[in-house]
Design an enzyme around this catalytic site. Structure first.
Site, PDB file in Angstrom:
ATOM      1  N   GLN A  45      45.935  42.856  52.691  1.00  6.11           N
ATOM      2  CA  GLN A  45      47.624  43.283  52.483  1.00  6.11           C
ATOM      3  C   GLN A  45      47.848  42.802  50.748  1.00  6.11           C
ATOM      4  O   GLN A  45      49.281  43.294  50.504  1.00  6.11           O
ATOM      5  CB  GLN A  45      47.761  41.662  53.090  1.00  6.11           C
ATOM      6  CG  GLN A  45      49.440  41.738  53.710  1.00  6.11           C
ATOM      7  CD  GLN A  45      50.626  42.713  54.431  1.00  6.11           C
ATOM      8  OE1 GLN A  45      49.308  43.156  55.287  1.00  6.11           O
ATOM      9  NE2 GLN A  45      50.857  43.308  54.798  1.00  6.11           N
ATOM     10  N   HIS A  48      47.963  46.301  49.584  1.00  6.70           N
ATOM     11  CA  HIS A  48      48.706  47.179  49.815  1.00  6.70           C
ATOM     12  C   HIS A  48      50.441  47.057  49.645  1.00  6.70           C
ATOM     13  O   HIS A  48      50.486  48.217  48.991  1.00  6.70           O
ATOM     14  CB  HIS A  48      48.862  46.968  51.587  1.00  6.70           C
ATOM     15  CG  HIS A  48      49.557  48.092  52.168  1.00  6.70           C
ATOM     16  ND1 HIS A  48      49.428  49.068  51.902  1.00  6.70           N
ATOM     17  CD2 HIS A  48      51.182  47.862  52.435  1.00  6.70           C
ATOM     18  CE1 HIS A  48      50.925  49.777  52.563  1.00  6.70           C
ATOM     19  NE2 HIS A  48      51.340  48.693  52.654  1.00  6.70           N
ATOM     20  N   GLU A  49      50.470  45.417  49.030  1.00  6.13           N
ATOM     21  CA  GLU A  49      52.206  45.315  48.937  1.00  6.13           C
ATOM     22  C   GLU A  49      52.214  46.013  47.224  1.00  6.13           C
ATOM     23  O   GLU A  49      53.156  45.966  47.147  1.00  6.13           O
ATOM     24  CB  GLU A  49      52.356  43.811  49.141  1.00  6.13           C
ATOM     25  CG  GLU A  49      52.462  44.004  50.644  1.00  6.13           C
ATOM     26  CD  GLU A  49      53.379  43.886  51.286  1.00  6.13           C
ATOM     27  OE1 GLU A  49      54.845  44.054  50.620  1.00  6.13           O
ATOM     28  OE2 GLU A  49      53.830  44.900  52.629  1.00  6.13           O
ATOM     29  N   SER A  50      50.673  45.396  46.626  1.00  5.28           N
ATOM     30  CA  SER A  50      51.067  45.635  44.809  1.00  5.28           C
ATOM     31  C   SER A  50      50.253  46.907  44.490  1.00  5.28           C
ATOM     32  O   SER A  50      50.480  46.951  43.521  1.00  5.28           O
ATOM     33  CB  SER A  50      49.973  43.981  44.680  1.00  5.28           C
ATOM     34  OG  SER A  50      48.830  44.201  45.092  1.00  5.28           O
ATOM     35  N   LEU A  91      52.404  39.160  44.582  1.00  5.63           N
ATOM     36  CA  LEU A  91      51.457  40.581  45.341  1.00  5.63           C
ATOM     37  C   LEU A  91      52.126  40.876  46.876  1.00  5.63           C
ATOM     38  O   LEU A  91      51.519  40.759  47.211  1.00  5.63           O
ATOM     39  CB  LEU A  91      50.260  39.174  45.131  1.00  5.63           C
ATOM     40  CG  LEU A  91      49.625  39.483  43.708  1.00  5.63           C
ATOM     41  CD1 LEU A  91      47.990  38.735  43.386  1.00  5.63           C
ATOM     42  CD2 LEU A  91      49.650  40.242  42.935  1.00  5.63           C
TER      43      LEU A  91
END
Length: 158
Positions: A45, A48-50, A91
């Site tokens: 997760q 992906h987000e960062s 993050l």
């Protein structure tokens, strides 16, 4: 965990994984992300987000979606400039005055006054792990339910 394992799990370059490993491990311990399944899902997760732990501040266009941050009461963006000021950071990309306030209280940092605090590595990692815990995402990890986890992530203003 090794830098190579973090690199693979989060899609990060090995140099980034090496740099981030201590603060991510510390944040996972602090917020109970303490099994292999929990860690794997959390790392995927945040990776992906960062953008593979490359970005701790949302890139700003502004895009049409970002322009809509301004004035969004559900995000607590009630003052002019809040959309940009409280753009995604950390993050997990905490977004909006309301979510910054919740994060500030939970972590004991004044990111409302100084939003860039969430871009600093230790706060970027802690804010992501706190958000994970606050949304009880370990329950999805424990059951191997990546779809359930992703639905929460997509439908929750971080």
């Amino acid at each position: 965990m090794t830098p190579a394992q973090l690199s693979a799990a989060a899609g990060a370059r090995i140099d980034r994984a090496t740099e981030w490993l201590p603060v991510i491990e510390s944040a996972m311990r602090e917020f109970g992300i303490d099994t292999r399944l929990r860690q794997a899902m959390f790392l995927a997760q945040i990776g992906h987000e960062s953008g593979g732990m490359k970005y701790t501040t949302e890139l700003w266009g502004p895009t049409p979606a970002q322009s809509r941050y301004e004035g969004r009461r559900d995000l607590g963006n009630t003052f002019e400039g809040d959309g940009f000021r409280y753009r995604g950071r950390g993050l997990i990309q905490t977004t909006g005055r309301y979510n910054y306030a919740k994060t500030a209280t939970a972590l004991g940092i004044d990111c409302l006054k100084d939003p860039d605090l969430l871009s600093e590595p230790i706060n970027a990692a802690r804010s992501a792990a706190w958000w994970w815990q606050a949304h009880n995402l370990n329950r999805f990890a424990d059951g191997g339910d990546i779809i359930g986890c992703t639905k929460v992530a997509l439908n929750t203003n971080t």
